[in-house]
Design an enzyme around this catalytic site. Sequence first.
Site, short mmCIF file in Angstrom:
data_model
loop_
_atom_site.label_atom_id
_atom_site.label_comp_id
_atom_site.label_asym_id
_atom_site.label_seq_id
_atom_site.Cartn_x
_atom_site.Cartn_y
_atom_site.Cartn_z
N CYS A 262 -30.78 50.58 -9.42
CA CYS A 262 -31.55 50.05 -10.70
C CYS A 262 -30.67 49.58 -12.46
CB CYS A 262 -32.33 51.52 -11.22
SG CYS A 262 -34.23 51.10 -12.01
N HIS B 9 -35.01 51.93 -5.64
CA HIS B 9 -34.33 53.10 -5.91
C HIS B 9 -34.34 54.13 -4.69
CE1 HIS B 9 -33.40 55.16 -9.82
NE2 HIS B 9 -34.19 54.19 -10.39
N GLU C 50 -33.21 55.72 -2.48
CA GLU C 50 -32.46 57.52 -2.18
C GLU C 50 -33.54 57.77 -2.44
OE1 GLU C 50 -32.14 56.50 -6.98
OE2 GLU C 50 -31.37 56.01 -5.11
#
Length: 510
Positions: free
Chosen positions: A79, A167, A169
């Site tokens: 990001c 993202h 994660e």
Amino acid sequence: MQNKVLILDFGSQYTQLIARRVRELNIYCEIFPYNKIPNDLSAYKSVILSGSPFSVRDENSPKPDLSLISKKLPVLAVCYGAQLIAQNYGGLVSASNIREYGRANLSYINSEDLLFSNISVGSQVWMSHSDTIKNLPDNSTLLASTSDVTNAAYRINGEDTYALQFHPEVYHTKDGKKILENFLIKISKLNQDWTPDSFVDMTVESLKKTIGTDKVILGLSGGVDSTVAAVLLHKAIGSNLNCVFVNNGLLRKNEFQDVLNQYHGMNLNVKGIDYSEQFYNALKGIEDPEIKRKAIGRVFIEAFDEESKKIPNANWLAQGTIYPDVIESISATGGPSATIKSHHNVGGLPDFMKLSVVEPLKLLFKDEVRRVGASLGIDPKLLGRHPFPGPGLGIRILGDITRDKVKILQEVDHIFIEGLKEWELYDKVWQAGAILLPVNSVGVMGDERTYEKCVALRAVESTDGMTADWVDLPYKFLQKISNTIINRVKGVNRVVYDISSKPPATIEWE
């Protein structure tokens, strides 16, 4: 350790989630603020750059000297990190024409690149940004796109520098864990050797070297964290560990004696001391939650200082501090994230106390602590116990603390927790408790008007305490518990149930 990942924190709310995902792959990682890159990078084999609430277009946005890592280590920029890399290498970052938040699907993938090995077109990803990478650097290759974000992923040619606008994660990126695995294992060549057993071996060896023949005093609470810390220290230094369980007057009903009893047979040297009067005196008239936390922490320190003077060569104070405590207290190891609240067992000790701090669990999340406890052979029932805050009921009583309020809340909490166990709901909940609110409400009992306290019940599901969602407990259970509390606990005439998630709310009310 020569096999670990460096995560540079730019203040993203997801930075800690990156760390958890890396550790789920049995790879050790450490978080450092973007402006505190370690001087010695020899132990790291890979670097991940986090997202950020800042815009790279802002003059005061984080802009570290990435020459320390560029071309020297594999880099995965996420990001904000992806935009920073693009800007540093001559690309163009501009404000996005549309709000790029939420779910998206990959419409193009360069499947020949290792990063997207075994990832398919259409895979869902999660976007959370207001800027976009309009032009990639000339020396780069596009790796992925979505219908709205052309430059969703890229790499810098000639080096192992990768960037993702989404993202990987977060849970909503369906193949995020696989993408991280591809980067860490196939590209960075890291070994998956970070396991509970390896942590125990490494920590025990480190504790032996650090503590030597000194004695350690440890404040036990009966909870998972302090128990695992105690067993770990006992494994390292044996009888030189002196455990103290302090009754602060803010424990659950019967907890002081119950906790002392549970450690019998564990071969731990445990002493119980009653300091409730000192805690009540320190808290008298205090309503502000931060001041309450600090007062509770101060009296804990005074209690341990007094006990340490009774033990020859007691040079260390051990604490069951875990990573979420550290993150919420000092903003992700000093990074730009916002401080949420202070924790009484985080940070240094006052000058008058001649003890050094040892925190064997401070880099572990709660689920990791439980896995380490299982590796140490601790009773599963003890490991399954709900988290309970160090300040105890002191931060579940909103407003000032009195003995009468504590007694009311102890009775309410006991009914709630025992009810969860009776209905076989306890193990389906990560943490539960009751909160005494600083308001009275009108009620009717028989033919009489009452004006009594309101209590809130809270039950959440989580894995590490960093995020949490409220548990949808059965209505019949809530009805039964509410009725029991109001009938049995004098001074309470209203019960409410907290249905707030974290974020935006915290698990505890204070």
